[in-house]
Every structure is written in structure tokens, then in C-alpha cells.
Design a protein around this motif. Structure first.
Motif, short mmCIF file in Angstrom:
data_model
loop_
_atom_site.label_atom_id
_atom_site.label_comp_id
_atom_site.label_asym_id
_atom_site.label_seq_id
_atom_site.Cartn_x
_atom_site.Cartn_y
_atom_site.Cartn_z
N TRP A 186 2.35 3.11 -4.65
CA TRP A 186 2.67 2.87 -3.09
C TRP A 186 1.14 2.65 -2.14
O TRP A 186 1.25 1.71 -1.49
N SER A 187 0.24 3.40 -2.44
CA SER A 187 -1.02 3.30 -1.60
C SER A 187 -0.75 3.48 -0.12
O SER A 187 -1.21 2.32 0.51
N PRO A 188 -0.15 4.55 0.07
CA PRO A 188 0.27 4.34 1.71
C PRO A 188 -1.11 4.81 2.43
O PRO A 188 -2.15 5.25 2.05
N ALA A 212 2.10 7.97 -5.40
CA ALA A 212 1.10 7.81 -4.61
C ALA A 212 0.04 6.49 -4.82
O ALA A 212 -0.35 5.78 -4.05
N GLU A 213 -0.27 6.34 -6.05
CA GLU A 213 -1.20 5.41 -6.55
C GLU A 213 -0.48 4.07 -6.47
O GLU A 213 -1.18 3.26 -5.97
N LYS A 250 -4.25 9.41 -0.82
CA LYS A 250 -2.76 8.83 -0.89
C LYS A 250 -1.84 9.95 -1.14
O LYS A 250 -0.75 9.98 -0.61
N ARG A 257 -6.20 -0.10 1.37
CA ARG A 257 -5.09 0.87 1.00
C ARG A 257 -5.48 1.07 -0.78
O ARG A 257 -5.36 2.64 -0.96
N LYS A 258 -5.57 0.50 -1.38
CA LYS A 258 -5.68 0.36 -2.91
C LYS A 258 -6.66 1.03 -3.41
O LYS A 258 -6.99 2.03 -4.17
N GLN A 314 -8.47 3.36 -1.67
CA GLN A 314 -8.53 4.73 -1.39
C GLN A 314 -8.58 5.94 -2.39
O GLN A 314 -7.91 5.57 -3.25
N GLY A 341 -3.83 6.35 4.65
CA GLY A 341 -4.35 7.78 4.81
C GLY A 341 -3.74 8.21 6.35
O GLY A 341 -3.81 7.44 7.17
#
Length: 119
Positions: free
Chosen positions: A17-19, A14-15, A40, A32-33, A35, A21
Motif C-alpha cells: 500500500w505504501s501509505p 504496508a509495503e 509504512k 511513498r514506495k 519510504q 508517513g
């Protein structure tokens, strides 16, 4: 791999990839990074549920449009589970037993009353 290692692996995915939210759109890569990790992780879990699970799971799962961390979450999120009274659940159980006694096909009755929450 123990549960701790599995959770750490999901957090690292998750960290990296930083999808975006849940409920957010048009975020830049930098936004995104930046968040929080819990946002994430939530997005990763939603993505996994949407892509990995089969239709029997998806039928009882509503893809959220708002984050559970959003203050308005309780007011806007709709769950597919219906709230039934204890009497309604008892009536459904009785009807199911009667249908089974008549020789009804159990495959047609695969929706368990456990999918419903009594009030």
C-alpha cells in the motif's frame, strides 16, 4: 495464524500500500514506495486505529501528527493522559469509593483512574 504470520501480513500490506508517513504530505507514489518499512507500518497502524477502533478507544487516543521516529517527537506530541501526583490519584480513588457507597451510577464513573499516570 500465529502472531508471526499476522505481523508478516501487516508488513506486506504496508509495503504494497505504501501509505504516506505520519506527518508527511504531498508525497509522490515513488517517494511513498521508497519510504522505510517502519514508516509504512506506523502509518498503517495509525490508519487502523483511526478507522477500525470504536469511540471508547478513540477518546483516549490522540492521532499523532508527527512520526515517533521524528527527532522532535517528544517535544511536540501531546498525549490525552494527564499526569497526576500520587496524592491526586488517591483523592480520585477516595472520591470514587465515596460515590459508590452513596449508590452512584457506575456507568457515569466509567473513566478509571488507570487512565491517568501518576508522577
Amino acid at each position: 495464524m500465529c502472531i508471526r504470520d499476522s505481523l508478516e501480513a501487516l508488513a506486506r500490506i504496508a509495503e504494497d500500500w505504501s501509505p504516506p508517513g505520519v506527518g508527511t504530505e504531498n508525497l509522490t507514489i515513488e517517494e511513498r514506495k521508497n519510504q522505510d518499512l517502519y514508516i509504512k507500518l506506523e502509518a498503517l497502524v495509525v490508519r487502523l486505529m483511526s478507522t477500525v477502533c470504536d469511540s471508547s478507544i478513540k477518546d483516549n487516543y490522540t492521532v499523532p501528527t508527527k512520526s515517533i521516529f521524528d527527532p522532535d517527537f517528544e517535544e511536540t506530541y501531546v498525549v490525552k493522559k494527564r499526569r497526576l501526583s500520587k496524592v491526586q490519584v488517591d483523592e480520585m480513588n477516595q472520591q470514587m469509593l465515596e460515590n459508590l457507597a452513596k449508590g452512584a451510577d457506575t456507568k457515569l464513573m466509567n473513566r478509571s483512574v488507570s487512565n491517568y499516570e501518576p508522577e
